[in-house]
Design a protein around this motif. Structure first.
Motif, short mmCIF file in Angstrom:
data_model
loop_
_atom_site.label_atom_id
_atom_site.label_comp_id
_atom_site.label_asym_id
_atom_site.label_seq_id
_atom_site.Cartn_x
_atom_site.Cartn_y
_atom_site.Cartn_z
N PRO A 34 0.81 -1.23 0.00
CA PRO A 34 0.00 0.00 0.00
C PRO A 34 0.84 1.27 0.00
N LEU A 35 0.27 2.33 -0.56
CA LEU A 35 0.88 3.67 -0.51
C LEU A 35 0.28 4.44 0.66
N VAL A 36 1.12 5.22 1.34
CA VAL A 36 0.67 6.09 2.42
C VAL A 36 1.17 7.49 2.09
N GLN A 37 0.31 8.50 2.26
CA GLN A 37 0.71 9.86 1.91
C GLN A 37 1.33 10.57 3.11
N LEU A 38 2.51 11.12 2.91
CA LEU A 38 3.21 11.83 3.99
C LEU A 38 3.28 13.34 3.77
N GLY A 39 3.08 13.79 2.55
CA GLY A 39 3.19 15.22 2.26
C GLY A 39 2.36 15.55 1.04
N ALA A 40 2.40 16.82 0.62
CA ALA A 40 1.55 17.27 -0.48
C ALA A 40 1.67 16.34 -1.69
N ASN A 41 2.87 15.98 -2.04
CA ASN A 41 3.05 15.08 -3.17
C ASN A 41 4.14 14.05 -2.85
N ASP A 42 4.19 13.67 -1.56
CA ASP A 42 5.20 12.72 -1.08
C ASP A 42 4.50 11.49 -0.49
N TRP A 43 4.99 10.34 -0.89
CA TRP A 43 4.33 9.09 -0.55
C TRP A 43 5.35 8.08 -0.03
N VAL A 44 4.85 7.16 0.79
CA VAL A 44 5.66 6.03 1.23
C VAL A 44 5.01 4.76 0.70
N LEU A 45 5.82 3.88 0.13
CA LEU A 45 5.32 2.59 -0.35
C LEU A 45 5.71 1.54 0.69
#
Ligand SMILES: *Cc1c(COP(=O)(O)O)cnc(C)c1O
Length: 464
Positions: free
Chosen positions: A90-101
């Protein structure tokens, strides 16, 4: 699909032989003679598929006719069935256009499960078809051993022997290896260091009569099938954020260049990846190579991200092969010189090409802890030290903010108790499926630091 060696001398092989061979006989690594290319429509069609279905689409061209499509589909479904998140990666959103996979929802809560769960099943399938068996031998300083054991347990054609330094791995890491109750799994504590364990493995592979007698096999990341399986999560995550109709950047914490190389393969298949940001810990051979063009081996120093405490990035050879126009003879000469002198200089034009695609940053232990603490404070999200190295590198080298940046989270924070406690004051709890780990019964064998002792043990325990 045919595979060729990066050193230009070993015979071309098909997928099944590449799977079982590991290192090519000329010392090189196998790569596809030509990468499959997906059209935009083929990438778009991955949207909405289950992870196992997407994996089938991505992996199928690499396997070719070595395995029937229905068998491969079944194998992939089975490999990812036990993952603890319905999205698998899953992807998790950490910032405006920043993601963690998140790549830690497999049985051993580190990203190596995503490839090794497939690899173990591929071994069984191909060996059964040939009426053969295999003895997998590996050395581990922590994560690889448990992921390999979980991948090979209950596989009928495979026996697995994992060496680790007695008293020198963490309790969680040791227990992940020693509490697996399966007749074909052998966790061996060697009275020596990790380097001693690796030397024993190398000696066993170099002992050709022994190697042939037990059909020795390897599970380290020189095995092409591991790279192939890792291409899948680059594809699923990029498509989820709008690829192929949008460019995506990735940040990858890496030591061996294995994980980021899989992303490079995805790009070579036509996935619109803009740039890769490489995060190194203090063992920063990759960052030095990509900034100065000089690849020079240093001494390995322990860090908070132990799975990247590496000074020779074996998978980089696959990328160097492409950089040098796929001239295997030339690369063979340069790799031998590198072996002798401990350094290699990239020609200026090759360095310039590499820098267009890769940026790299060194993240020391202090910055790693600060990144874990800051991400927890700002986003309420807990990173493990390896993932933090990637997130910190992404922040340092962020390019166009309209391009989504996906940072790969390679391990669950519960795996690294001390670092996480130092960063945020308390450790992360183990996920429920590992809650019995610290009380389960352990099975392991302690052996002296001796090749003969390990070989005798293996001959004794191999199943007929
Ligand atoms: C193995 C591992 C890495 C490094 O992977 P590479 O093969 O060097 O790309 C990073 N983080 C974790 C948690 C790992 O287990």
């Amino acid at each position: 699909m045919r595979y060729i060696s990066t050193r230009g001398h070993a015979p071309d092989l098909g997928f099944a032989d590449v799977l079982l061979t590991g290192l090519a006989r000329d010392g090189g690594l196998y790569v596809p003679a030509e990468l499959p290319r997906f059209s935009p429509a083929e990438w778009r069609a991955l949207a909405g598929l289950s992870y196992a279905e997407a994996a089938l689409r991505v992996i199928r061209p690499f396997v070719g006719d070595a395995i029937a499509e229905a068998d491969l589909a079944h194998l992939l479904h089975d490999a990812y069935r036990g993952f603890r998140h319905p999205a698998v990666a899953p992807l998790v959103q950490l910032g405006a256009n920043d993601w963690v996979l998140e790549l830690f929802h497999g049985p051993t809560i580190a990203f190596k499960d995503y490839a090794l769960q497939v690899l173990g099943r591929l071994f069984d399938h191909v060996l059964a078809a040939r009426g053969q068996r295999m003895a997998v031998l590996g050395a581990t300083s922590g994560d690889t051993g448990s992921a390999a054991i979980e991948a090979c347990r209950d596989r009928s054609a495979v026996d697995i022997f994992i060496l680790f330094p007695h008293g020198r791995v963490s309790d969680v890491q040791r227990r992940q290896m020693t509490t697996v109750n399966a007749a074909n799994v052998h966790a061996i504590a060697v009275e020596g260091t990790f380097d001693d364990c690796q030397d024993i493995v190398k000696a066993c592979f170099g002992d050709l009569p022994f190697r042939d007698a037990v059909s020795l096999g390897a599970v380290n990341s020189i095995n092409w099938a591991r790279i192939m399986a890792q291409v899948v999560y680059y594809a699923t995550s990029a498509v989820a954020l709008g690829a192929p109709d949008r460019t995506i950047d990735f940040a990858v914490p890496t030591g061996n260049f294995g994980n980021v190389y899989a992303g490079y393969v995805a790009r070579g298949m036509g996935l619109p990846i803009g740039r890769f940001v490489i995060g190194s810990n203090r063992n920063d051979i990759l960052t030095r190579t990509f900034t100065s063009g000089t690849m020079a081996i240093g001494t390995v120093e322990p860090s908070l991200s132990p799975s990247m405490d590496i000074q020779v990035s074996s998978n980089l050879e696959r990328y160097l092969f492409d950089l040098a126009g796929r001239d295997g003879q030339d690369l063979a000469r340069r790799m031998l010189a590198f072996r002798e002198t401990g350094t290699m200089q990239l020609p200026a034009d090759q360095l310039a090409t590499a820098k267009q695609l890769f940026a790299a940053a060194r993240v020391d232990d202090q910055a790693t802890l600060a990144t874990i603490a800051r991400t927890q404070a700002e986003c309420g999200y807990l990173l493990d030290p390896h993932s933090a190295v990637g997130v910190a590198a992404a922040a340092a080298l962020r390019g166009d903010r309209r391009v989504p940046m996906i940072s790969l989270a390679c391990a669950h924070p519960a795996k690294f108790v001390d670092a996480v406690r130092d960063a945020v004051g308390s450790p992360a709890p183990l996920p429920p499926h590992l809650s019995g780990l610290m009380t389960a019964e352990e099975r392991m064998t302690v052996l002296p630091n001796s090749v003969a002792a390990v070989q005798a043990f293996m001959r004794d325990r191999l199943r007929p």
